[in-house]
Enzyme design. Structure first.
Site, PDB file in Angstrom:
ATOM      1  N   GLU A   1       0.824  -1.213   0.000  1.00 56.13           N
ATOM      2  CA  GLU A   1       0.000   0.000   0.000  1.00 56.13           C
ATOM      3  C   GLU A   1       0.858   1.263   0.000  1.00 56.13           C
ATOM      4  OE1 GLU A   1      -3.675  -1.706   2.733  1.00 56.13           O
ATOM      5  OE2 GLU A   1      -2.083  -0.561   3.688  1.00 56.13           O
TER       6      GLU A   1
ATOM      7  N   ARG B   1       3.272   7.633  -0.230  1.00 57.53           N
ATOM      8  CA  ARG B   1       4.319   8.654  -0.286  1.00 57.53           C
ATOM      9  C   ARG B   1       5.443   8.311  -1.261  1.00 57.53           C
ATOM     10  NH1 ARG B   1       5.486  11.624   4.327  1.00 57.53           N
ATOM     11  NH2 ARG B   1       4.168  10.136   5.427  1.00 57.53           N
TER      12      ARG B   1
ATOM     13  N   CYS C   1      -3.776  33.973   9.400  1.00 56.03           N
ATOM     14  CA  CYS C   1      -3.640  34.718  10.637  1.00 56.03           C
ATOM     15  C   CYS C   1      -3.346  33.799  11.803  1.00 56.03           C
ATOM     16  CB  CYS C   1      -4.895  35.543  10.879  1.00 56.03           C
ATOM     17  SG  CYS C   1      -5.031  36.787   9.605  1.00 56.03           S
TER      18      CYS C   1
ATOM     19  N   TYR D   1       0.448  13.879   0.773  1.00 55.07           N
ATOM     20  CA  TYR D   1      -0.041  14.572   1.972  1.00 55.07           C
ATOM     21  C   TYR D   1       0.102  16.084   1.831  1.00 55.07           C
ATOM     22  CZ  TYR D   1       0.259   9.748   3.215  1.00 55.07           C
ATOM     23  OH  TYR D   1       0.111   8.391   3.174  1.00 55.07           O
TER      24      TYR D   1
HETATM   25  C1  LIG Z   1      -1.545   6.077   5.002  1.00 57.90           C
HETATM   26  C2  LIG Z   1      -1.548   4.625   4.791  1.00 57.90           C
HETATM   27  C3  LIG Z   1      -0.713   4.031   3.831  1.00 57.90           C
HETATM   28  C4  LIG Z   1       0.276   4.805   2.996  1.00 57.90           C
HETATM   29  O1  LIG Z   1       1.384   5.268   3.700  1.00 57.90           O
HETATM   30  P1  LIG Z   1       2.584   5.926   2.886  1.00 57.90           P
HETATM   31  O2  LIG Z   1       3.553   6.372   3.895  1.00 57.90           O
HETATM   32  O3  LIG Z   1       2.033   7.070   2.134  1.00 57.90           O
HETATM   33  O4  LIG Z   1       3.142   4.873   2.010  1.00 57.90           O
HETATM   34  C5  LIG Z   1      -0.825   2.675   3.629  1.00 57.90           C
HETATM   35  N1  LIG Z   1      -1.691   1.928   4.343  1.00 57.90           N
HETATM   36  C6  LIG Z   1      -2.502   2.466   5.279  1.00 57.90           C
HETATM   37  C7  LIG Z   1      -3.444   1.597   6.013  1.00 57.90           C
HETATM   38  C8  LIG Z   1      -2.446   3.825   5.543  1.00 57.90           C
HETATM   39  O5  LIG Z   1      -3.242   4.345   6.483  1.00 57.90           O
END
Ligand SMILES: *Cc1c(COP(=O)(O)O)cnc(C)c1O
Length: 446
Positions: free
Chosen positions: A276, A279, A358, A388
């Site tokens: 998954e 980033r 502000c 992000y």
């Molecule tokens: C945010 C998230 C990711 C991705 O994380 P990265 O640092 O962007 O790779 C993967 N799995 C789950 C469950 C997340 O909450």
């Protein structure tokens, strides 16, 4: 790596001049590079080829439909953490069977929608949630596949807001409870508990936490097997680094080298792997372009005041994150060789780079070395802003959200129009009377 580079003293996104984009799309604007997204996706796939993972891109890192479409065309699945993200995945043409859905607070409506759409896999985070998924599936006369999110109690050595796999976290269930979880729910007829999911945090710049988490996972798979429970899929989550500074993150092969020796034997026995990444795909694939509105000096401090700050990019003030910032047109003499805190060029001095909002928390960089020549009207690029960035942007101070532009070689298209004042207020223009239950409006105590 990324496809943003200085040529003859000015910044290009692939083959397109960033200044031309900024002038046409206006600022603040996010610019994404298609080639960078694709390259990162391909590198991940190559690094983990021995276990042939389904790469489910983390929608929350950068959820623009244009970006999702680029990855969908590459064959990516999606990792969603809300009904809204599943909706985006669907619109981007991603088959729901290639989507996984995590999150500690899935609502009944979100679960129902996901089941009706044929979601691939629920990443379930608690006993109550499992019971709810199973009961909704039963009501819909459906069978759904579920992985249990486990919390392997490893320290990813990252910001505490994004450390998600330590014992005292709201995510997943700990290893001791995992066996009991399978014993209790492993034979549900409507929710097939068949996988393990972990996501230990982000960003993680050493491979050790992955090795540690994977070792514990392998042990759990064996323990479950001895309980008569077969694991069909393991989702290793995301968290691989991005280069906020030049070459900050280990190459993806290093992560793979830590994980593969433990994962391959399971793969050879039929376990399917899922990753998954967010980033590491999107981070370096995006920049945020701002215009300098004013410069000013307060006491000894020089400020660069830009047309957006924490409203467009929250990470510096929320996590204390570093983003390299440099003018879009610095000239050849002022082009840094590396993106780093102190590029060590003559003619530089420290500045606070701030936004117009502000509050004092509205900054993008503090005490940052930048060319002393920065002046009103200059364009600045904030690098590694693809992940992000826009997905955490807000309308604080009634700031319309930035535009988003996707570049492919010398072609650029707006993939999200800049908001205007009308969009800011459209849900407020006409108050609508609520139809309240009588008990709420009558029988007031006298
Ligand atoms: C945010 C998230 C990711 C991705 O994380 P990265 O640092 O962007 O790779 C993967 N799995 C789950 C469950 C997340 O909450």
């Amino acid at each position: 790596m990324d496809c943003f580079s200085y040529r003859n003293g000015e910044l290009y996104a692939e083959e397109t001049r960033v200044r031309d984009i900024a002038e046409s799309a206006g600022t603040p604007c996010y610019i994404y590079s298609r080639a960078t997204l694709e390259e990162h996706y391909d590198r991940l796939q190559a690094a983990f080829k021995p276990i042939d993972p389904l790469i489910c891109y983390s929608v929350k890192s950068c959820s623009n439909l244009g970006v999702l479409r680029v990855l969908a065309a590459r064959g990516a699945g999606m990792d969603a953490v809300s009904g809204g993200e599943l909706y985006r995945a669907k619109l981007a043409g991603v088959p729901m069977s290639k989507c996984v859905y995590a999150g500690v607070g899935k609502s009944d409506d979100e679960i129902t929608g996901a089941i009706q759409d044929g979601l691939g896999l629920f990443n379930c985070e608690s006993e109550e949630e499992f019971e709810n998924i199973a009961s909704i599936a039963k009501k819909l006369r459906a069978t759904v596949r579920v992985a249990l999110r486990i919390n392997p109690d490893v320290d990813p050595q990252t910001h505490r807001y994004t450390a998600t796999g330590k014992k005292e976290t709201k995510f997943g269930v700990d290893l001791e409870r995992a066996r009991r979880f399978f014993a209790t729910y492993g034979r549900d007829p409507h929710a097939t508990l068949e996988g393990l999911h972990l996501h230990i945090g982000s960003p993680i710049y050493t491979v050790d936490p992955y090795r540690e988490a994977m070792t514990k996972t392998v042990d759990l798979v064996a323990a479950l097997a001895s309980d008569g429970m077969a694991i069909r899929s393991i989702d290793l989550g995301g968290g691989f680094g991005a280069d906020y500074e030049s070459a900050q993150s280990p190459p993806l092969q290093e992560y793979a080298a830590a994980i593969l020796p433990l994962a391959k034997p399971l793969y050879d026995r039929g376990v399917r792997f899922i990753l998954e990444p967010g980033r590491t795909i999107a981070g370096n694939a995006g920049i945020l372009v701002l215009r300098v509105l004013y410069t000013k000096t307060s006491g000894e401090k020089r400020f660069v005041i830009c047309d957006a700050g924490m409203n467009a990019l929250l990470r510096p003030s929320h996590y204390g994150s570093f983003h390299f910032i440099w003018p879009v047109e610095p000239g050849s003499a002022m082009t840094p060789a590396r993106r780093t805190l102190d590029p060590k060029l003559p003619g530089t001095t420290t500045h606070d780079v701030v936004g117009p909002l502000c509050e004092s928390g509205d900054f993008l960089a503090l005490d940052r070395v930048l060319p002393a020549s920065i002046k009103r009207g200059d364009l600045l690029a904030v690098f590694t802003a693809g992940a992000y960035g826009m997905s955490m942007a807000s309308r604080y101070n009634s700031s319309p959200l930035p535009a988003e532009v996707l570049v492919s070689r010398d072609h650029a298209e707006i993939v999200r129009r800049r908001e205007d004042f009308q969009t800011l207020v459209e849900h407020e223009l006409k108050p609508i009377a609520l139809q309240l239950a009588p008990s709420a409006t009558t029988e007031l105590p006298r």
